[in-house]
Write an enzyme that holds these catalytic residues in place. Sequence first.
Site, PDB file in Angstrom:
ATOM      1  N   GLU A  91       0.829  -1.209   0.000  1.00 45.32           N
ATOM      2  CA  GLU A  91       0.000   0.000   0.000  1.00 45.32           C
ATOM      3  C   GLU A  91       0.866   1.263   0.000  1.00 45.32           C
ATOM      4  O   GLU A  91       0.411   2.325   0.403  1.00 45.32           O
ATOM      5  CB  GLU A  91      -0.944   0.013   1.211  1.00 45.32           C
ATOM      6  CG  GLU A  91      -1.900  -1.158   1.324  1.00 45.32           C
ATOM      7  CD  GLU A  91      -2.954  -1.239   0.219  1.00 45.32           C
ATOM      8  OE1 GLU A  91      -2.999  -0.331  -0.634  1.00 45.32           O
ATOM      9  OE2 GLU A  91      -3.712  -2.217   0.200  1.00 45.32           O
ATOM     10  N   HIS A 127      -2.712   1.703   8.545  1.00 44.39           N
ATOM     11  CA  HIS A 127      -3.790   0.914   7.945  1.00 44.39           C
ATOM     12  C   HIS A 127      -3.957  -0.375   8.736  1.00 44.39           C
ATOM     13  O   HIS A 127      -2.977  -1.100   8.939  1.00 44.39           O
ATOM     14  CB  HIS A 127      -3.450   0.605   6.487  1.00 44.39           C
ATOM     15  CG  HIS A 127      -4.341  -0.422   5.859  1.00 44.39           C
ATOM     16  ND1 HIS A 127      -5.710  -0.279   5.786  1.00 44.39           N
ATOM     17  CD2 HIS A 127      -4.061  -1.618   5.280  1.00 44.39           C
ATOM     18  CE1 HIS A 127      -6.227  -1.339   5.181  1.00 44.39           C
ATOM     19  NE2 HIS A 127      -5.259  -2.171   4.872  1.00 44.39           N
ATOM     20  N   HIS A 168      -6.887  -3.781   9.814  1.00 44.62           N
ATOM     21  CA  HIS A 168      -8.128  -4.493   9.489  1.00 44.62           C
ATOM     22  C   HIS A 168      -8.971  -4.601  10.761  1.00 44.62           C
ATOM     23  O   HIS A 168      -9.105  -5.686  11.337  1.00 44.62           O
ATOM     24  CB  HIS A 168      -7.802  -5.875   8.913  1.00 44.62           C
ATOM     25  CG  HIS A 168      -7.065  -5.825   7.603  1.00 44.62           C
ATOM     26  ND1 HIS A 168      -6.562  -6.939   6.984  1.00 44.62           N
ATOM     27  CD2 HIS A 168      -6.761  -4.779   6.788  1.00 44.62           C
ATOM     28  CE1 HIS A 168      -5.971  -6.590   5.838  1.00 44.62           C
ATOM     29  NE2 HIS A 168      -6.076  -5.278   5.704  1.00 44.62           N
ATOM     30  N   GLU A 228     -16.973  10.969  23.769  1.00 47.64           N
ATOM     31  CA  GLU A 228     -15.664  11.520  23.376  1.00 47.64           C
ATOM     32  C   GLU A 228     -15.444  11.477  21.856  1.00 47.64           C
ATOM     33  O   GLU A 228     -14.553  12.162  21.350  1.00 47.64           O
ATOM     34  CB  GLU A 228     -14.524  10.794  24.093  1.00 47.64           C
ATOM     35  CG  GLU A 228     -14.364   9.360  23.671  1.00 47.64           C
ATOM     36  CD  GLU A 228     -13.017   8.759  24.075  1.00 47.64           C
ATOM     37  OE1 GLU A 228     -12.093   9.498  24.428  1.00 47.64           O
ATOM     38  OE2 GLU A 228     -12.903   7.524  24.007  1.00 47.64           O
ATOM     39  N   HIS A 263     -12.840  -4.018   4.011  1.00 46.18           N
ATOM     40  CA  HIS A 263     -11.383  -4.210   4.048  1.00 46.18           C
ATOM     41  C   HIS A 263     -10.761  -3.697   5.359  1.00 46.18           C
ATOM     42  O   HIS A 263     -10.121  -4.469   6.072  1.00 46.18           O
ATOM     43  CB  HIS A 263     -10.748  -3.516   2.831  1.00 46.18           C
ATOM     44  CG  HIS A 263      -9.272  -3.695   2.729  1.00 46.18           C
ATOM     45  ND1 HIS A 263      -8.616  -3.893   1.540  1.00 46.18           N
ATOM     46  CD2 HIS A 263      -8.300  -3.692   3.684  1.00 46.18           C
ATOM     47  CE1 HIS A 263      -7.311  -4.031   1.768  1.00 46.18           C
ATOM     48  NE2 HIS A 263      -7.105  -3.902   3.056  1.00 46.18           N
TER      49      HIS A 263
END
Length: 290
Positions: free
Chosen positions: A132, A156, A158, A186, A227
């Site tokens: 990525e 990133h 999952h 919050e 994803h």
Amino acid sequence: MRSTDTKKKSYQKGVNKMKVTEARFIQQFIRICANGYSKGWHERNGGNLSYRMRPEEVDEVKENFKETTWQNIGASVPTLANEYFLVTGSGRYMMNVETWPEENICIIKVDETGTKFMIVWGLVAGGRPTSELPSHLMNLAVVKARTNGSYRIVYHAHCTNIIALTFVLPLEDKVFTHELWEMATECPIVFPAGVGVVPWMVPGGEEIAIATSELMKKYDIAIWAHHGIFVTGPDFDTTWGLIDTVEKSAEILVKVYSMTGGKKTQTITNDDFKKLEGPFNVKFNDEFLK
Ligand code: 2HA
Ligand code: ZN
């Protein structure tokens, strides 16, 4: 003089080269990889992390750098030219970063055109930076511009509950933002701009990188349908705190849906949200409070 000061001094004189993995920014980076793994967000080789290094951090460890060959980024990031980044390796398991950092992460340098990179440290058993990388670098370029250089991290993961919600909620920024804000007082304070959602796309390429970086012009959070999630921030603690808060909120929402099919008996109203702005000195994205 404390012993750490003595150690630092001898490193500065070049007497005793500082190991890259001893630097604080690397240790913070490794801690996120390990914590994300223990949260269950990094099955197999899932997820990746990148950090735009400060010039003084480059100076601290650059004695250890070795030149390799230039490779294409797969995106153009001229505003990141000549900068150094710490990134996870493609296909590498977050689970292994803490024990074998040199094999699983690397430092890259972006060239003067912003289209090529070179590995200068790490990935000692071979390999490439994260698949990525185009998304990471395009996002880092966008948030660098948006925050006058203060944002340095893209993460990133999952995250289980966030992914689950992308099968249930409409894939709209407003719906995701409002639902996540409602789940904990919050939340709107932690992410007042809201969250963006990218529809399902093929990961790893320029198209998803462009779609994500468009959202990063407005938000610190982009959800990839079916994803995972991308978050960004100025430092490791803030970025970790952000993803942890968003995923916790998603977990509560999944529980609410599991118990009731999404029907809430009571909730935080839009008027309530507005009451938080003064005491917490924040301004929420009004588009999501209509
Ligand atoms: O590296 O998470 O999106 C594995 C991924 C790609
Ligand atoms: Zn992924």
